[in-house]
Write a protein that holds these residues in place. Sequence first.
Motif: not given
Length: 93
Positions: A53-66
């Motif tokens: 997940y940390t390596a993919a942080l730039d691909r996560i835009s949903d605030p709930q998922q963050l």
Amino acid sequence: MAGEYAFPHDRIQQAAFGLMDTLTLQKVHLSIAQYLETQAEMESHLLDCVYHYTAALDRISDPQQLIKVGQLNLRTTRLMAIFIWRWCISFKR
């Protein structure tokens, strides 16, 4: 997992990841993290899940998922602190 790959050695995995562009690599990390999170034995894969997940942080835009990723990071950090504390206590004896 459809199209599942297993690497017999870390160097082979590193080489495969090295052939991917950044966007593709981040998508792969996100897929791996989401897959690991759905597994029944997720606790035993918690550190790997957080890593991906940390390596993919730039691909996560949903605030709930963050927020969820942040909570997983916090849980992992707490578990690591407990482990280290217990190890230090046992080492001191």
